[in-house]
Scaffold this motif. Structure first.
Motif, PDB file in Angstrom:
ATOM      1  N   GLU A 147       7.058  22.942 -20.241  1.00  0.00           N
ATOM      2  CA  GLU A 147       8.099  21.998 -19.984  1.00  0.00           C
ATOM      3  C   GLU A 147       8.610  21.207 -21.028  1.00  0.00           C
ATOM      4  O   GLU A 147       7.966  20.829 -21.950  1.00  0.00           O
ATOM      5  CB  GLU A 147       7.643  21.072 -18.555  1.00  0.00           C
ATOM      6  N   HIS A 148       9.971  20.766 -21.096  1.00  0.00           N
ATOM      7  CA  HIS A 148      10.760  19.949 -22.144  1.00  0.00           C
ATOM      8  C   HIS A 148      10.391  18.580 -21.837  1.00  0.00           C
ATOM      9  O   HIS A 148      10.368  17.829 -22.980  1.00  0.00           O
ATOM     10  CB  HIS A 148      12.028  20.250 -22.093  1.00  0.00           C
ATOM     11  N   ALA A 149      10.409  18.042 -20.437  1.00  0.00           N
ATOM     12  CA  ALA A 149      10.330  16.811 -20.357  1.00  0.00           C
ATOM     13  C   ALA A 149       8.588  16.528 -20.538  1.00  0.00           C
ATOM     14  O   ALA A 149       8.071  16.829 -19.264  1.00  0.00           O
ATOM     15  CB  ALA A 149      10.879  16.347 -18.902  1.00  0.00           C
ATOM     16  N   ARG A 150       8.317  16.350 -21.576  1.00  0.00           N
ATOM     17  CA  ARG A 150       6.570  16.305 -21.514  1.00  0.00           C
ATOM     18  C   ARG A 150       6.080  14.950 -21.521  1.00  0.00           C
ATOM     19  O   ARG A 150       6.526  13.838 -21.927  1.00  0.00           O
ATOM     20  CB  ARG A 150       6.317  16.879 -23.169  1.00  0.00           C
ATOM     21  N   ASP A 157      10.801  10.140 -17.381  1.00  0.00           N
ATOM     22  CA  ASP A 157      10.448  11.364 -17.423  1.00  0.00           C
ATOM     23  C   ASP A 157       8.814  11.749 -16.919  1.00  0.00           C
ATOM     24  O   ASP A 157       8.815  12.821 -16.122  1.00  0.00           O
ATOM     25  CB  ASP A 157      10.173  11.566 -19.171  1.00  0.00           C
ATOM     26  N   THR A 163       9.860  12.056 -12.899  1.00  0.00           N
ATOM     27  CA  THR A 163      10.667  13.049 -12.376  1.00  0.00           C
ATOM     28  C   THR A 163      10.144  14.362 -12.831  1.00  0.00           C
ATOM     29  O   THR A 163      10.256  15.243 -12.161  1.00  0.00           O
ATOM     30  CB  THR A 163      12.035  13.010 -12.971  1.00  0.00           C
ATOM     31  N   SER A 164       9.297  14.434 -13.697  1.00  0.00           N
ATOM     32  CA  SER A 164       8.493  15.730 -14.152  1.00  0.00           C
ATOM     33  C   SER A 164       7.231  16.041 -13.289  1.00  0.00           C
ATOM     34  O   SER A 164       6.703  17.067 -13.377  1.00  0.00           O
ATOM     35  CB  SER A 164       8.309  15.824 -15.654  1.00  0.00           C
ATOM     36  N   THR A 176       8.661  14.811  -6.843  1.00  0.00           N
ATOM     37  CA  THR A 176       9.883  15.065  -6.252  1.00  0.00           C
ATOM     38  C   THR A 176      10.354  13.805  -5.160  1.00  0.00           C
ATOM     39  O   THR A 176      11.098  13.977  -4.489  1.00  0.00           O
ATOM     40  CB  THR A 176      10.239  16.227  -5.555  1.00  0.00           C
ATOM     41  N   TYR A 180      17.740  15.334 -11.527  1.00  0.00           N
ATOM     42  CA  TYR A 180      16.831  16.522 -11.480  1.00  0.00           C
ATOM     43  C   TYR A 180      17.710  17.847 -11.986  1.00  0.00           C
ATOM     44  O   TYR A 180      17.348  18.690 -12.441  1.00  0.00           O
ATOM     45  CB  TYR A 180      16.280  16.814 -10.077  1.00  0.00           C
ATOM     46  N   ARG A 216      17.640  18.006 -15.565  1.00  0.00           N
ATOM     47  CA  ARG A 216      16.485  18.526 -16.171  1.00  0.00           C
ATOM     48  C   ARG A 216      16.224  19.865 -15.844  1.00  0.00           C
ATOM     49  O   ARG A 216      15.487  20.847 -16.786  1.00  0.00           O
ATOM     50  CB  ARG A 216      15.333  17.762 -15.186  1.00  0.00           C
ATOM     51  N   GLU A 263      15.540  22.677 -19.059  1.00  0.00           N
ATOM     52  CA  GLU A 263      14.406  23.353 -18.713  1.00  0.00           C
ATOM     53  C   GLU A 263      14.769  25.002 -18.815  1.00  0.00           C
ATOM     54  O   GLU A 263      14.300  25.965 -19.818  1.00  0.00           O
ATOM     55  CB  GLU A 263      13.403  23.432 -17.758  1.00  0.00           C
TER      56      GLU A 263
END
Ligand code: UDP
Ligand code: MG
Length: 310
Positions: A172-175, A216, A219-220, A223, A286, A289, A293
């Motif tokens: 995942e990018h939103a780390r 981040d 939201t990562s 939900t 979302y 996001r 991703e």
């Protein structure tokens, strides 16, 4: 007996004054320990002399691995770049500014030898504001997600090879590394330590960035904000059915003072519009996001790795 290697991974952004200090402190700690040290210094696109400082160390000390990123990718991405380069049996993440005392690593290694897979540092003593904001966002995160993120911890921690491999498989990018490490499982525990103030330079985490980081994290891993949209929508719908029923009844009974009526309509319209826009924005977050991703871009770009073969 095989000597175990411990990789110490350090993200560095404008830390020219701290890099040599950190190297000296970490070296001193490992001089007294029966482990081979691998010091992975990641230059996260610094604009000062950090790159030169790292290169100089990598040329004089074969234990130092210099990883130069092509630009500033941020703390979490830089740490990931370091994790990807680290080869040790255990990996320790630590900041470059010596706020996390390298001496604590000795303690973490002891706990590792007792059979733990993750040993995180738990902070006592830090500036009041930072501590309160961190505490608040952790509490919120805990309430909103199902994973257990230990309170009052940063990224300062030791992980064994299997844990590192598991974290590396999370693309995942939103780390939010400390959340990801918790998610992985294994046997985890903490050691207490006193957080020092920065040795040199200034923090790269102004409040604006801290808020983004907290968002981040939420939201990562959760939900819940989306579910809130559903609940509130349901509540508002119920309310409007009630108001509708009331107005019909009032009309049939010919209650006085009905004609003006536009105030309630206006208020209801504005309210509904506001609620809809708010939750549209939330869903948009979302969707954004997902877009991030789905592009599947690499998390960072390496310009150069300086590694002297041991
Ligand atoms: N850092 C980084 N890239 C960035 C921002 C920070 O690699 O874009 C590094 C920084 O050099 C330090 C660590 O991340 O080693 C933590 O940053 P900082 O000390 O500024 O954060 P704080 O301790 O104030 O939360
Ligand atoms: Mg710091």
């Amino acid at each position: 007996m095989n000597v175990k290697t411990v990789s110490v991974v350090v993200p560095c952004f404008n830390e020219e004054a701290n890099v040599p200090l950190l190297h000296a402190r970490v070296s001193a700690v490992f001089a007294a320990l029966p482990y081979t040290l691998e010091l992975v210094l990641v230059n996260d696109g610094s604009r000062d002399g950090t790159e030169a400082a790292i290169t100089a160390l990598a040329h004089t000390d074969a234990r130092v691995v210099g990883v130069m990123l092509s630009r500033n990718f941020g703390h979490q991405a830089a740490t990931t770049a370091g994790l990807d380069q680290a080869t040790g049996d255990a990996v320790v993440l630590i900041d470059a500014d010596l706020q996390d005392p390298p001496e604590v690593i000795a303690e973490m290694l002891k706990v590792w030898e007792q059979g733990f897979d993750v040993v995180y540092g738990m902070r006592v003593g830090e500036t009041f504001m930072k501590k309160t904001t961190a505490k608040l966002s952790y509490r919120m995160l805990r309430a909103m997600t199902s994973i257990e993120i230990p309170l009052d911890t940063g990224d300062f921690r030791l992980m064994t090879r299997p844990v590192v491999e598991a974290v590396k498989r999370m693309p995942e990018h939103a780390r939010f590394l400390r959340g990801m490490v918790s998610w992985v499982g294994f046997k985890q525990t903490g050691v207490l330590y006193e957080r020092a103030s920065r040795a040199h330079g200034e923090t790269k985490y102004p409040y604006r960035k801290m808020i983004k980081f907290a968002w981040d994290a939420i939201t990562s891993f959760s939900t819940l904000p989306l579910k809130v949209a559903t609940w509130v929508g349901f509540g508002v719908a119920l309310l409007s059915v009630a108001v509708m029923a009331w107005s019909v009844v009032a009309r049939l009974l010919q209650l006085p003072g009905l004609l003006p009526g536009w105030t309630s309509q206006f208020v209801a319209m504005l309210f509904l519009g506001g609620v809809q826009l708010f939750f549209l924005g939330m869903i948009g977050e979302y969707v954004g996001r997902i877009f991030d991703e789905v592009k599947g871009r690499p998390l960072y770009v390496v310009k150069q790795v300086t590694r002297t073969a041991l």
